[in-house]
Design an enzyme around this catalytic site. Structure first.
Site, mmCIF file in Angstrom:
data_model
loop_
_atom_site.group_PDB
_atom_site.id
_atom_site.type_symbol
_atom_site.label_atom_id
_atom_site.label_comp_id
_atom_site.label_asym_id
_atom_site.label_seq_id
_atom_site.Cartn_x
_atom_site.Cartn_y
_atom_site.Cartn_z
ATOM 1 N N LYS A 180 0.882 -1.176 0.000
ATOM 2 C CA LYS A 180 0.000 0.000 0.000
ATOM 3 C C LYS A 180 0.917 1.223 0.000
ATOM 4 O O LYS A 180 1.405 1.651 1.028
ATOM 5 C CB LYS A 180 -0.900 -0.002 1.239
ATOM 6 C CG LYS A 180 -2.230 0.759 1.075
ATOM 7 C CD LYS A 180 -2.090 2.224 0.687
ATOM 8 C CE LYS A 180 -1.703 3.098 1.852
ATOM 9 N NZ LYS A 180 -1.453 4.520 1.442
ATOM 10 N N GLY A 233 6.841 5.671 7.976
ATOM 11 C CA GLY A 233 5.974 6.853 7.980
ATOM 12 C C GLY A 233 6.175 7.641 9.262
ATOM 13 O O GLY A 233 7.259 7.615 9.862
ATOM 14 N N GLY A 238 2.733 5.319 13.100
ATOM 15 C CA GLY A 238 3.467 4.129 13.548
ATOM 16 C C GLY A 238 2.897 3.572 14.850
ATOM 17 O O GLY A 238 2.777 2.356 15.020
ATOM 18 N N GLU A 255 9.707 2.105 10.717
ATOM 19 C CA GLU A 255 10.794 3.059 10.459
ATOM 20 C C GLU A 255 10.127 4.429 10.473
ATOM 21 O O GLU A 255 9.361 4.752 9.568
ATOM 22 C CB GLU A 255 11.450 2.738 9.112
ATOM 23 C CG GLU A 255 12.904 3.132 9.031
ATOM 24 C CD GLU A 255 13.114 4.636 8.990
ATOM 25 O OE1 GLU A 255 13.531 5.193 10.037
ATOM 26 O OE2 GLU A 255 12.854 5.256 7.965
ATOM 27 N N CYS A 289 13.772 11.323 6.056
ATOM 28 C CA CYS A 289 13.768 11.039 7.504
ATOM 29 C C CYS A 289 15.163 11.261 8.065
ATOM 30 O O CYS A 289 15.331 11.429 9.264
ATOM 31 C CB CYS A 289 13.225 9.661 7.805
ATOM 32 S SG CYS A 289 13.867 8.403 6.745
ATOM 33 N N GLU A 390 9.947 17.062 14.156
ATOM 34 C CA GLU A 390 10.318 16.840 12.763
ATOM 35 C C GLU A 390 9.469 17.755 11.871
ATOM 36 O O GLU A 390 8.244 17.657 11.863
ATOM 37 C CB GLU A 390 10.079 15.366 12.406
ATOM 38 C CG GLU A 390 10.618 15.011 11.045
ATOM 39 C CD GLU A 390 10.467 13.525 10.718
ATOM 40 O OE1 GLU A 390 9.439 12.936 11.081
ATOM 41 O OE2 GLU A 390 11.380 12.968 10.088
HETATM 42 P P1 ADP Z 1 3.797 10.832 6.096
HETATM 43 O O1 ADP Z 1 3.978 11.954 7.038
HETATM 44 O O2 ADP Z 1 5.033 10.255 5.517
HETATM 45 O O3 ADP Z 1 2.685 11.024 5.101
HETATM 46 P P2 ADP Z 1 2.109 8.843 7.292
HETATM 47 O O4 ADP Z 1 2.437 8.024 8.486
HETATM 48 O O5 ADP Z 1 0.869 9.657 7.329
HETATM 49 O O6 ADP Z 1 3.397 9.690 7.081
HETATM 50 O O7 ADP Z 1 2.035 7.939 5.986
HETATM 51 C C1 ADP Z 1 2.926 6.905 5.655
HETATM 52 C C2 ADP Z 1 2.147 5.768 5.016
HETATM 53 O O8 ADP Z 1 1.230 5.271 5.979
HETATM 54 C C3 ADP Z 1 1.302 6.171 3.806
HETATM 55 O O9 ADP Z 1 1.279 5.111 2.869
HETATM 56 C C4 ADP Z 1 -0.063 6.366 4.407
HETATM 57 O O10 ADP Z 1 -1.111 6.196 3.484
HETATM 58 C C5 ADP Z 1 -0.079 5.260 5.450
HETATM 59 N N1 ADP Z 1 -1.014 5.469 6.561
HETATM 60 C C6 ADP Z 1 -1.463 6.635 7.073
HETATM 61 N N2 ADP Z 1 -2.325 6.428 8.072
HETATM 62 C C7 ADP Z 1 -2.438 5.077 8.212
HETATM 63 C C8 ADP Z 1 -3.172 4.206 9.095
HETATM 64 N N3 ADP Z 1 -3.971 4.693 10.033
HETATM 65 N N4 ADP Z 1 -3.011 2.894 8.950
HETATM 66 C C9 ADP Z 1 -2.182 2.379 8.020
HETATM 67 N N5 ADP Z 1 -1.478 3.123 7.163
HETATM 68 C C10 ADP Z 1 -1.596 4.459 7.250
#
Ligand code: ADP
Length: 500
Positions: A180, A233, A238, A255, A289, A390
């Site tokens: 995803k 992310g 996380g 990570e 990051c 950050e």
């Molecule tokens: P960033 O600040 O890098 O956008 P996120 O943590 O929001 O960080 O996103 C990183 C990844 O996690 C993306 O692919 C995003 O779609 C996914 N993501 C965001 N929220 C969720 C969630 N609640 N559960 C699973 N994946 C998620």
């Protein structure tokens, strides 16, 4: 405006086929340098689509895990070679979809090529152990086995490299994958998966489901058919992912963020340190990051370092990363632009000195995209929010310190521990820093960015949950051990039981 082509209309890749979202919804991926440029239209997937992908992966898994390791490796190597042949095209797609300047986009693709070649070597290694048994006529050994179907959730800032860091080792170990990717960079992820298919990967071994994190991402994490989650992310997401995985007893590799620092000691080569600070702070518009978002400078070097840094920062050219001579591209989207700008307000309120930048750039063609001026704050102290949180944009802070001890304490003072660097020509100080810096990665006389795939990547404290990606032991993350005992004595032998 340099636009490559019209929008791509794509489906999810499930079982080797293109499929729209079950409810027909879509979302757009847009060029952050020219927001009117629609790069692609992708399915906005939900739990049903994830379920379809997990089923396809489950079906493919059995034959894939039985495929000999060297045969699996050949497919991965072929995918890496396809990427090599198409490196420039892929990089252009990436710059258009994500904004980083072309040279850096090429580097992103190169990282994936490196990972493909590196991990393909495991096809003829993947060693287990043979160890002595405590009993006579008994053999003891170990072998790796895959988890099953695993989920990979990736961010937008390394749109091909990060998927490759997760997907290549996952399939090398015999897992099947549902990927995803981030909603901002679906096209890059699609191209990556298409190349794996073209390289001969059987249908369903890697599936890509596009959509939003709270919808498709959440459904992937919660799916009972998914044995492990590999996530890169933000810290907040996380935590959510980790809680769900914890309850479901899934393996979960995180990570997360960084608030990395370059320490510039008084004896450092200042031109070298400024080169590093510029590349570390403003490369990828600070959206790494590992970005050098803090510059901790010993008093003896402070004036000279700051003057040179400001002079060089003022000369950086903002613009579309596809254009020659552009140093800094846009930030990824409007939300991020507002967030980066809000931190300029935070810094001002906290009493830091805004030395340069601090504005959304709007002149000429820059008004067509999400551009932020490279920003430097001075007089920053460790407790300030701009020194702790950050920002993930082209903002860095200069933090004056009086000694190496103070520099080390400041460097270690955030919740993160990803990448820290020290510039010095004093061997003793360099080794002290190597020992005292509490991070997963330390650089000496180089900035905080530039990880190579043959070394472990990851961080201490809230940068993750103790896992590492890449490196020589990467298969440990993507496989489980099986211990095998073979008793050829012909009678019952009991381990640990005293015999008279
Ligand atoms: P960033 O600040 O890098 O956008 P996120 O943590 O929001 O960080 O996103 C990183 C990844 O996690 C993306 O692919 C995003 O779609 C996914 N993501 C965001 N929220 C969720 C969630 N609640 N559960 C699973 N994946 C998620």
């Amino acid at each position: 405006m340099s636009v490559a082509a019209g929008p791509v209309e794509a489906g999810n890749r499930i079982g080797g086929q293109s499929r729209p979202a079950a409810d027909g919804q879509t979302f757009e991926s847009r060029n952050p340098a020219h927001t009117a440029d629609v790069v692609g239209v992708f399915p906005r997937s939900g739990a049903g689509d994830i379920d379809g992908a997990v089923r396809a992966a489950t079906e493919a898994f059995d034959a894939w895990r039985r495929t000999p390791w060297p045969r699996r490796a050949e497919i991965i190597l072929r995918a890496a070679q396809l990427m090599e042949a198409r490196k420039d095209d892929l990089a252009r797609t990436m710059t258009r979809e994500m904004g980083k300047v072309l040279t850096e986009a090429r580097g992103d693709v190169q990282e994936a090529i490196d990972m493909g070649k590196f991990i393909a070597g495991e096809g003829r290694r993947a060693f287990g152990e043979t160890v002595p048994s405590e009993l006579r006529d008994k053999w003891a050994m170990t072998m790796r086995q895959p988890f099953g179907v695993v989920g990979c959730i990736t961010p937008w800032n390394f749109p091909i490299a990060i998927p490759s860091w997760k997907v290549f080792p996952a399939i090398m170990a015999g897992n099947a994958v549902v990927l995803k990717p981030a909603e901002d960079t679906p096209l890059c992820a699609l191209r990556f998966v298409e190349m794996l298919e073209e390289a001969g990967l059987p249908a369903g071994v890697v599936n890509a489901v596009f959509g939003y994190g709270e919808e498709a991402g959440d459904a992937l994490v919660r799916h009972p058919g998914v044995a492990a989650i590999y996530f890169t992310g933000s810290v907040d997401t996380g935590r959510i992912v980790s809680e769900i995985c914890g309850r479901m007893l899934k393996k979960c590799s995180l990570e997360l963020g960084g608030k990395n620092a370059i320490l510039v000691l008084a004896d450092a080569d200042l031109e070298l340190a400024v080169d590093g600070a510029l590349w570390g702070a403003f490369g990828t518009a600070g959206q790494r990051c590992t970005a050098s978002s803090r510059l901790i400078v010993e008093s003896g070097a402070l004036d000279e370092f700051t003057a040179r840094l400001l002079d060089r920062t003022a000369r950086l050219r903002l613009g579309d990363g596809l254009e020659e001579g552009v140093d800094v591209g846009p930030v990824i989207n409007e939300t991020q632009l507002r967030r980066v700008h809000s931190y300029t307000g935070v810094g001002r309120e906290e009493g830091a000195s805004l030395l340069t930048g601090g504005e959304i750039a709007r002149e000429g063609a820059l008004a067509e995209g999400w551009f932020y001026r490279p920003t430097v704050f001075g007089d920053v102290t460790p407790a300030m929010r701009i020194a702790q949180e950050e920002i993930f944009g082209p903002t860095t802070v200069v933090m004056p310190v009086r000694s190496l001890d103070e520099a080390l304490a400041a460097a270690n003072s955030t919740q993160y521990g990803l990448s820290l660097s020290v510039y010095t020509n004093d061997l003793r100080k360099a080794f002290r820093a190597i020992n005292e810096l509490h991070s997963g990665i330390v650089y000496v006389n180089a900035p905080t960015i530039g990880a190579e795939i043959q070394l472990p990547f990851g961080g201490t404290r809230n940068t993750g949950n103790g896992h590492r990606e890449a490196g020589g032991r990467v298969l440990d993350e993507f496989s489980e051990w099986k211990s095998i005992y073979i008793d050829y004595s012909g009678h019952l032998q009991r381990a640990q039981i005293d015999t008279e």
